[in-house]
Design a protein around this motif. Sequence first.
Motif, mmCIF file in Angstrom:
data_model
loop_
_atom_site.group_PDB
_atom_site.id
_atom_site.type_symbol
_atom_site.label_atom_id
_atom_site.label_comp_id
_atom_site.label_asym_id
_atom_site.label_seq_id
_atom_site.Cartn_x
_atom_site.Cartn_y
_atom_site.Cartn_z
ATOM 1 N N TYR A 128 4.566 0.347 7.064
ATOM 2 C CA TYR A 128 3.414 -0.107 6.291
ATOM 3 C C TYR A 128 3.810 -0.178 4.818
ATOM 4 C CZ TYR A 128 0.404 0.970 10.315
ATOM 5 O OH TYR A 128 -0.180 1.009 11.555
ATOM 6 N N ASP A 129 3.154 -1.068 4.085
ATOM 7 C CA ASP A 129 3.361 -1.196 2.637
ATOM 8 C C ASP A 129 4.851 -1.290 2.300
ATOM 9 O OD1 ASP A 129 2.655 -1.438 -0.003
ATOM 10 O OD2 ASP A 129 2.497 0.709 -0.358
ATOM 11 N N LEU A 130 5.537 -2.199 2.954
ATOM 12 C CA LEU A 130 6.976 -2.384 2.766
ATOM 13 C C LEU A 130 7.227 -3.147 1.465
ATOM 14 C CD1 LEU A 130 9.795 -2.086 4.106
ATOM 15 C CD2 LEU A 130 9.375 -4.293 5.201
ATOM 16 N N ARG A 131 8.125 -2.618 0.646
ATOM 17 C CA ARG A 131 8.371 -3.254 -0.651
ATOM 18 C C ARG A 131 9.796 -2.983 -1.131
ATOM 19 N NH1 ARG A 131 3.984 -2.263 -5.262
ATOM 20 N NH2 ARG A 131 2.747 -2.945 -3.475
ATOM 21 N N VAL A 132 10.508 -4.024 -1.584
ATOM 22 C CA VAL A 132 11.836 -3.808 -2.158
ATOM 23 C C VAL A 132 11.672 -3.263 -3.573
ATOM 24 C CG1 VAL A 132 13.052 -5.520 -0.771
ATOM 25 C CG2 VAL A 132 11.974 -6.231 -2.905
ATOM 26 N N ILE A 133 12.587 -2.359 -3.953
ATOM 27 C CA ILE A 133 12.516 -1.701 -5.259
ATOM 28 C C ILE A 133 13.644 -2.162 -6.164
ATOM 29 C CG2 ILE A 133 12.585 0.518 -6.459
ATOM 30 C CD1 ILE A 133 11.484 1.769 -3.873
ATOM 31 N N PHE A 142 14.487 0.009 -0.705
ATOM 32 C CA PHE A 142 13.109 -0.388 -0.433
ATOM 33 C C PHE A 142 12.296 0.833 -0.040
ATOM 34 C CE2 PHE A 142 15.474 -0.846 3.526
ATOM 35 C CZ PHE A 142 14.649 -0.278 4.476
ATOM 36 N N ARG A 143 10.982 0.701 -0.097
ATOM 37 C CA ARG A 143 10.089 1.797 0.257
ATOM 38 C C ARG A 143 9.118 1.311 1.330
ATOM 39 N NH1 ARG A 143 4.723 2.458 -3.030
ATOM 40 N NH2 ARG A 143 4.120 2.577 -0.858
ATOM 41 N N SER A 144 8.576 2.264 2.099
ATOM 42 C CA SER A 144 7.550 1.951 3.086
ATOM 43 C C SER A 144 6.796 3.228 3.400
ATOM 44 C CB SER A 144 8.173 1.366 4.361
ATOM 45 O OG SER A 144 9.025 2.327 4.988
ATOM 46 N N ALA A 145 5.691 3.090 4.122
ATOM 47 C CA ALA A 145 4.878 4.240 4.516
ATOM 48 C C ALA A 145 4.766 4.276 6.038
ATOM 49 C CB ALA A 145 3.489 4.151 3.887
ATOM 50 N N ARG A 146 4.439 5.458 6.561
ATOM 51 C CA ARG A 146 4.300 5.602 8.008
ATOM 52 C C ARG A 146 2.910 5.210 8.500
ATOM 53 N NH1 ARG A 146 7.322 11.421 9.294
ATOM 54 N NH2 ARG A 146 9.403 10.782 8.549
ATOM 55 N N SER A 147 1.964 5.112 7.578
ATOM 56 C CA SER A 147 0.606 4.737 7.943
ATOM 57 C C SER A 147 -0.028 3.964 6.807
ATOM 58 C CB SER A 147 -0.240 5.984 8.273
ATOM 59 O OG SER A 147 -0.310 6.836 7.140
ATOM 60 N N ALA A 148 -1.132 3.298 7.104
ATOM 61 C CA ALA A 148 -1.813 2.521 6.079
ATOM 62 C C ALA A 148 -2.503 3.455 5.103
ATOM 63 C CB ALA A 148 -2.832 1.592 6.731
ATOM 64 N N GLY A 149 -2.586 3.040 3.861
ATOM 65 C CA GLY A 149 -3.235 3.863 2.845
ATOM 66 C C GLY A 149 -3.596 3.024 1.649
ATOM 67 N N PRO A 150 -4.306 3.607 0.667
ATOM 68 C CA PRO A 150 -4.678 2.847 -0.526
ATOM 69 C C PRO A 150 -3.471 2.484 -1.365
ATOM 70 C CG PRO A 150 -5.191 5.167 -0.804
ATOM 71 C CD PRO A 150 -4.775 4.996 0.618
ATOM 72 N N ALA A 151 -3.470 1.351 -2.016
ATOM 73 C CA ALA A 151 -2.376 0.908 -2.882
ATOM 74 C C ALA A 151 -2.652 1.344 -4.323
ATOM 75 C CB ALA A 151 -2.246 -0.601 -2.807
#
Length: 234
Positions: A128-133, A142-151
Amino acid sequence: MTTRKRPLAAVVAAVAVAYVRGRTVLGGVGTPVKVPGTVAIEAAAHLWDTTLTVQVASATSSSLVIQDYTGKVVDRFKGVDSLATSADGKYAAYASGGRYSLGEAGGKVYFQEPGTRPTAVLARPKAYDLRVIAVIDRFVYFRSARSAGPAPNGGEPYGEPRTAALDTKTGKLLREWTAKSLRGAVAEDDDHLLLLWPDRQEPQSRSAVVRCTVSTGQCELATPLSPEPLLLGS
């Protein structure tokens, strides 16, 4: 250590990284390239003589548009919403599945060398929320999350009141700059930082790219002040 800057009077040397004024990608390597259409530009970069822009049509629709040295659109990747390039302009990375995916899992990380097509693609179906840094040499961070959450909104739309430069090895504060509204910062080289500096807090303000020297703290205009939309490259 708040730095008191001298008046921003004269525009100095050309900006060494890509930036967008209106719908034209300037700075860095290559010649200025006009981005066709009216879709909002979220990020931009030069990959040698190729121009990459992340364009956002709505809260659920984004894409990466690739143009060659003539300005011709040669490729488009739907869903891409983050972009980064190496400091030497040789490599780029971009990803889908980030802030415009509305909490849905899955995305891809793309790596690209000079040219108009990615040379490697990494699928992240559960991220979730995958983004290159960043891109350093041929390594993509890059970063990502294991679950959906607020940005995090990064201070938008009014910016941040403070930008700081830290020693990358020790984390020591080297210099900081304060203003009513700072809406972006990119390292130009080891001793210079480029700031997107509006003249007012309001979104309709005039803005310019300002070059600040870390060793002295002094700042100078790198582009003229203008009411046209301004974006620092990735």
